[in-house]
Design an enzyme around this catalytic site. Structure first.
Site, short mmCIF file in Angstrom:
data_model
loop_
_atom_site.label_atom_id
_atom_site.label_comp_id
_atom_site.label_asym_id
_atom_site.label_seq_id
_atom_site.Cartn_x
_atom_site.Cartn_y
_atom_site.Cartn_z
N ARG A 23 45.58 -22.99 -13.70
CA ARG A 23 46.46 -24.08 -13.28
C ARG A 23 47.11 -23.69 -11.96
O ARG A 23 47.45 -22.54 -11.74
CB ARG A 23 47.53 -24.32 -14.34
CG ARG A 23 48.41 -25.51 -14.07
CD ARG A 23 49.34 -25.81 -15.23
NE ARG A 23 48.55 -26.32 -16.35
CZ ARG A 23 48.88 -26.17 -17.62
NH1 ARG A 23 49.98 -25.54 -17.95
NH2 ARG A 23 48.12 -26.66 -18.57
N ASN A 87 57.48 -20.25 -20.15
CA ASN A 87 56.13 -19.70 -20.20
C ASN A 87 56.23 -18.20 -20.44
O ASN A 87 56.86 -17.49 -19.67
CB ASN A 87 55.41 -19.90 -18.85
CG ASN A 87 55.19 -21.34 -18.52
OD1 ASN A 87 54.53 -22.06 -19.24
ND2 ASN A 87 55.75 -21.77 -17.40
N ASP A 103 49.46 -16.06 -17.51
CA ASP A 103 50.06 -16.82 -18.60
C ASP A 103 49.51 -16.27 -19.92
O ASP A 103 48.31 -16.16 -20.10
CB ASP A 103 49.68 -18.30 -18.45
CG ASP A 103 50.34 -19.16 -19.50
OD1 ASP A 103 49.94 -19.04 -20.68
OD2 ASP A 103 51.24 -19.92 -19.16
N ASP A 105 49.94 -17.58 -22.94
CA ASP A 105 49.70 -18.61 -23.94
C ASP A 105 50.94 -19.13 -24.66
O ASP A 105 51.12 -20.33 -24.75
CB ASP A 105 48.67 -18.17 -25.00
CG ASP A 105 47.49 -17.42 -24.40
OD1 ASP A 105 46.91 -17.94 -23.43
OD2 ASP A 105 47.17 -16.31 -24.86
N ASP A 107 54.57 -20.41 -25.48
CA ASP A 107 55.61 -21.11 -24.73
C ASP A 107 56.75 -21.41 -25.69
O ASP A 107 56.57 -21.50 -26.90
CB ASP A 107 55.08 -22.43 -24.16
CG ASP A 107 53.88 -22.22 -23.25
OD1 ASP A 107 54.01 -21.50 -22.25
OD2 ASP A 107 52.81 -22.78 -23.55
N ASP A 120 51.95 -23.12 -29.09
CA ASP A 120 50.65 -22.53 -28.75
C ASP A 120 50.37 -21.19 -29.43
O ASP A 120 49.66 -20.34 -28.87
CB ASP A 120 50.49 -22.40 -27.23
CG ASP A 120 50.64 -23.74 -26.52
OD1 ASP A 120 50.25 -24.77 -27.12
OD2 ASP A 120 51.15 -23.77 -25.40
N GLU A 123 46.58 -20.72 -29.84
CA GLU A 123 45.95 -20.33 -28.57
C GLU A 123 46.21 -18.85 -28.28
O GLU A 123 45.30 -18.11 -27.87
CB GLU A 123 46.47 -21.19 -27.43
CG GLU A 123 45.87 -20.86 -26.09
CD GLU A 123 46.46 -21.67 -24.95
OE1 GLU A 123 46.05 -21.42 -23.81
OE2 GLU A 123 47.34 -22.53 -25.18
#
Length: 180
Positions: A23, A87, A103, A105, A107, A120, A123
């Protein structure tokens, strides 16, 4: 960092543990920089996802990048009140005028009333297995989750609405003085 100054426009790139960018934000304005953190402002910023999809941020935000903590925090000024999106991520690095971080994953979404939700987890578990996160990284991630939960509970630093609003007022003053 020595070349950055207040008012500079920077890019922000988020990577995954495998090194792939996933991102990017095309513009954020430097509001404050010191030895502990970097403060950015986002207003109507284009975000590009790994798959090429682009979208614009919906609300103005203050974005805090701590130099030592394993997180960065977005303070979103929504019509319903001030919300935060934390994050869990590596400390950032600067390359030219691009902020980069990994990142990890997880949050934490914090609502205007101080309630929060960890997001998440599936994830995170999938990626920690797939990319073989070291035990040290896993420990840092959970330590940062605990750190953030404590800050949220105590309304510390940016989780004090007054502090976030003071940053926004600082930005509005800077913007007014620099549009002449």
């Amino acid at each position: 960092m020595e070349t950055l100054k207040i008012g500079d426009v920077v890019l922000v790139h988020a990577y995954k543990h495998n090194g792939a960018i996933y991102r990017s934000w095309d513009a954020a304005i430097v509001l404050e920089l010191n030895s502990d953190y970097l403060v950015l402002v986002n207003e109507d910023v284009t975000v590009t996802e790994l798959n090429g999809r682009k979208w614009k941020t919906n609300e103005p935000a203050i974005w805090i990048f701590n130099r030592k903590n394993w997180s960065n925090i977005i303070c979103m000024f929504k019509e319903t009140g001030l919300n935060y999106y934390c994050n869990i991520a590596s400390p950032f690095i600067m390359e030219g005028k691009t902020i980069k971080y990994i990142d990890y994953d997880l949050d934490i979404k914090v609502f205007s009333d101080g309630a929060y939700k960890i997001l998440d987890l599936k994830e995170f578990n999938r990626n920690r297995i797939m990319w073989k996160y070291s035990q040290d990284i896993i420990n840092m991630i959970w330590s940062e989750v605990d750190n953030l939960k404590n800050q949220i509970k105590n309304k510390a630093f940016i989780f004090s609405h007054d502090r976030a609003e003071a940053f926004w007022d600082q930005y509005l003053e800077w913007k007014e003085n620099n549009q002449k």
